[in-house]
Design a protein around this motif. Sequence first.
Motif, PDB file in Angstrom:
ATOM      1  N   TYR A 110       0.803  -1.122   0.141  1.00 50.09           N
ATOM      2  CA  TYR A 110       0.156   0.015   0.064  1.00 50.09           C
ATOM      3  C   TYR A 110       0.895   1.402  -0.115  1.00 50.09           C
ATOM      4  N   LYS A 111       0.347   2.407  -0.300  1.00 49.88           N
ATOM      5  CA  LYS A 111       0.905   3.525  -0.530  1.00 49.88           C
ATOM      6  C   LYS A 111       1.855   3.814   0.852  1.00 49.88           C
ATOM      7  N   GLY A 112       3.013   4.272   0.825  1.00 48.06           N
ATOM      8  CA  GLY A 112       3.989   4.592   1.913  1.00 48.06           C
ATOM      9  C   GLY A 112       4.471   3.377   2.650  1.00 48.06           C
ATOM     10  N   GLU A 113       4.144   2.071   2.316  1.00 47.92           N
ATOM     11  CA  GLU A 113       4.411   1.081   3.174  1.00 47.92           C
ATOM     12  C   GLU A 113       5.871   0.686   2.846  1.00 47.92           C
ATOM     13  N   LEU A 114       6.585   0.748   1.883  1.00 42.06           N
ATOM     14  CA  LEU A 114       7.643   0.413   1.339  1.00 42.06           C
ATOM     15  C   LEU A 114       8.683   1.398   1.935  1.00 42.06           C
ATOM     16  N   GLU A 115       8.323   2.658   1.732  1.00 41.69           N
ATOM     17  CA  GLU A 115       9.066   3.707   2.353  1.00 41.69           C
ATOM     18  C   GLU A 115       9.401   3.554   3.855  1.00 41.69           C
ATOM     19  N   ILE A 116       8.183   3.433   4.552  1.00 42.98           N
ATOM     20  CA  ILE A 116       8.498   3.022   5.988  1.00 42.98           C
ATOM     21  C   ILE A 116       9.198   2.037   6.531  1.00 42.98           C
ATOM     22  N   LEU A 117       9.395   0.757   5.700  1.00 39.87           N
ATOM     23  CA  LEU A 117      10.373  -0.263   6.010  1.00 39.87           C
ATOM     24  C   LEU A 117      11.744   0.135   5.464  1.00 39.87           C
ATOM     25  N   SER A 118      11.867   0.702   4.279  1.00 43.50           N
ATOM     26  CA  SER A 118      13.107   1.498   3.856  1.00 43.50           C
ATOM     27  C   SER A 118      13.811   2.241   4.729  1.00 43.50           C
ATOM     28  N   ASP A 119      12.919   3.461   5.418  1.00 44.26           N
ATOM     29  CA  ASP A 119      13.117   4.303   6.345  1.00 44.26           C
ATOM     30  C   ASP A 119      13.638   3.743   7.522  1.00 44.26           C
ATOM     31  N   ALA A 120      12.834   2.815   8.141  1.00 45.17           N
ATOM     32  CA  ALA A 120      13.224   1.914   9.206  1.00 45.17           C
ATOM     33  C   ALA A 120      14.682   1.309   9.172  1.00 45.17           C
ATOM     34  N   SER A 121      14.985   0.434   8.110  1.00 46.60           N
ATOM     35  CA  SER A 121      16.219  -0.007   7.906  1.00 46.60           C
ATOM     36  C   SER A 121      17.264   1.056   7.990  1.00 46.60           C
ATOM     37  N   SER A 122      17.225   2.264   7.311  1.00 45.02           N
ATOM     38  CA  SER A 122      18.255   2.885   7.409  1.00 45.02           C
ATOM     39  C   SER A 122      18.626   3.849   8.699  1.00 45.02           C
ATOM     40  N   GLU A 123      17.415   3.896   9.630  1.00 42.26           N
ATOM     41  CA  GLU A 123      17.282   4.674  10.639  1.00 42.26           C
ATOM     42  C   GLU A 123      17.769   3.828  12.059  1.00 42.26           C
ATOM     43  N   LEU A 124      17.880   2.504  11.793  1.00 39.70           N
ATOM     44  CA  LEU A 124      18.314   1.928  13.031  1.00 39.70           C
ATOM     45  C   LEU A 124      19.332   2.130  13.719  1.00 39.70           C
ATOM     46  N   GLU A 125      20.544   2.529  12.961  1.00 42.27           N
ATOM     47  CA  GLU A 125      21.895   2.737  13.695  1.00 42.27           C
ATOM     48  C   GLU A 125      21.668   4.198  14.399  1.00 42.27           C
ATOM     49  N   PHE A 126      20.826   5.035  14.231  1.00 40.89           N
ATOM     50  CA  PHE A 126      20.604   6.218  14.969  1.00 40.89           C
ATOM     51  C   PHE A 126      19.743   6.237  16.138  1.00 40.89           C
ATOM     52  N   LEU A 127      19.147   5.311  16.322  1.00 42.32           N
ATOM     53  CA  LEU A 127      18.411   4.828  17.529  1.00 42.32           C
ATOM     54  C   LEU A 127      19.034   4.697  18.823  1.00 42.32           C
ATOM     55  N   ILE A 128      18.747   5.325  19.838  1.00 45.85           N
ATOM     56  CA  ILE A 128      19.728   5.268  21.038  1.00 45.85           C
ATOM     57  C   ILE A 128      19.168   4.101  22.145  1.00 45.85           C
ATOM     58  N   THR A 129      17.798   4.401  22.425  1.00 42.89           N
ATOM     59  CA  THR A 129      17.263   3.603  23.578  1.00 42.89           C
ATOM     60  C   THR A 129      16.873   2.139  22.956  1.00 42.89           C
ATOM     61  N   LEU A 130      16.777   1.427  23.923  1.00 42.01           N
ATOM     62  CA  LEU A 130      16.280   0.027  23.788  1.00 42.01           C
ATOM     63  C   LEU A 130      14.757   0.201  23.351  1.00 42.01           C
ATOM     64  N   TYR A 142       4.146  -9.072   8.304  1.00 39.90           N
ATOM     65  CA  TYR A 142       3.223 -10.118   8.437  1.00 39.90           C
ATOM     66  C   TYR A 142       1.824  -9.941   7.705  1.00 39.90           C
ATOM     67  N   GLU A 143       1.470  -8.549   7.787  1.00 42.15           N
ATOM     68  CA  GLU A 143       0.085  -7.901   7.123  1.00 42.15           C
ATOM     69  C   GLU A 143       0.206  -7.829   5.838  1.00 42.15           C
ATOM     70  N   ILE A 144       1.500  -7.516   5.119  1.00 42.26           N
ATOM     71  CA  ILE A 144       1.728  -7.489   3.760  1.00 42.26           C
ATOM     72  C   ILE A 144       1.550  -8.789   3.263  1.00 42.26           C
ATOM     73  N   LEU A 145       1.979  -9.632   3.953  1.00 38.54           N
ATOM     74  CA  LEU A 145       2.190 -11.242   3.518  1.00 38.54           C
ATOM     75  C   LEU A 145       0.920 -11.614   3.147  1.00 38.54           C
ATOM     76  N   SER A 146      -0.222 -11.153   3.839  1.00 41.57           N
ATOM     77  CA  SER A 146      -1.608 -11.566   3.693  1.00 41.57           C
ATOM     78  C   SER A 146      -1.862 -11.510   2.188  1.00 41.57           C
ATOM     79  N   ARG A 147      -1.464 -10.261   1.441  1.00 40.33           N
ATOM     80  CA  ARG A 147      -2.110  -9.894   0.221  1.00 40.33           C
ATOM     81  C   ARG A 147      -1.483 -10.990  -0.677  1.00 40.33           C
TER      82      ARG A 147
END
Length: 314
Positions: A130-150, A165-170
């Motif tokens: 769906y619109k924006g989902e791929l961008e959210i996943l991609s951004d999450a991958s690139s931003e992981l190293e900048f996250l500080i707290t657990l 898992y929701e995307i897999l349902s399609r």
Amino acid sequence: MTSEVPWVTVWGYGADIRATPKTLIVRGKTERTAYPLSSFHHLLIVGGHTLETAAVSHLISNNISVSFFDVHGEPVGSIRPVGGDAYPLRSGQKNLPVRSSAMSVITSALKARMMYLNELASGRDDGLFYKGELEILSDASSELEFLITLPELGRIFTLTRNMYYEILSRAVAPELGYHRREKPPYVDPVNAMFAHGYAVLYASVSVAAAGAGLDPEIGALYGNVVPAGKNRGGCVMDIMEPLMTPMVDRVVVGMAAEGRLSRRYEVSSRCIVSERLMNEFNLRLAESVDSAGINRNVRMYADAVSNGGSSGQF
């Protein structure tokens, strides 16, 4: 009869499990099956059955591990042949840097999931995201190293895993009733098969981790950032997280896409998969649950523990 997979699974209810010094004997309601002890290395008992005490002795003496799961595939316990100091790397696990180690697990798992989703999407004309989902996943991958707290790491991990898992349902037929990863009892065949596949993977990783000297209970991501779950070992969950997509999810979604699940299950209070479908699933799992891949991940994790977390991604 010789086992066609490197493990034997007894699932459901009411089987009588016995063994001689050379043979495992499983008596079900309608049939009796014999497995030479030389033909498998792991017995998985799922559901409610009768296990003869002497059988455990014969299994352990033949270096065969036994893992127990409830009817939903949730771990209950295990029996493994051990000797000497069972977990020599336990102290190193306790001192493993939690943030960097957890981030390594999350990164590897997210990479595997995104690769598979992109592969599924490339073969569809109607799109998968769906619109924006791929961008959210991609951004999450690139931003992981900048996250500080657990807690930040935990939120990203949970968000991306749930989205996956929701995307897999399609990618599966709507009539199967699968929408997302659920908690038991499972009322659709996809979730039921995920649970069985993860149980097989969990049991395999658990034995390999213990064999490498790791304490299965002490994890980095699991147990520190997110709960491991009842009776689940954090170390085992850490190691298997990146393996779930290539070794289990591909098989389940692939079989669903082929129409192999249709009309081969029943749903009442929970989904019960037919014995023929489960046998076919086990044969495919035997090819995808790769012991070499598991051992490689276990060794990388053990090396990271030995080196104080400085050996890179798991």
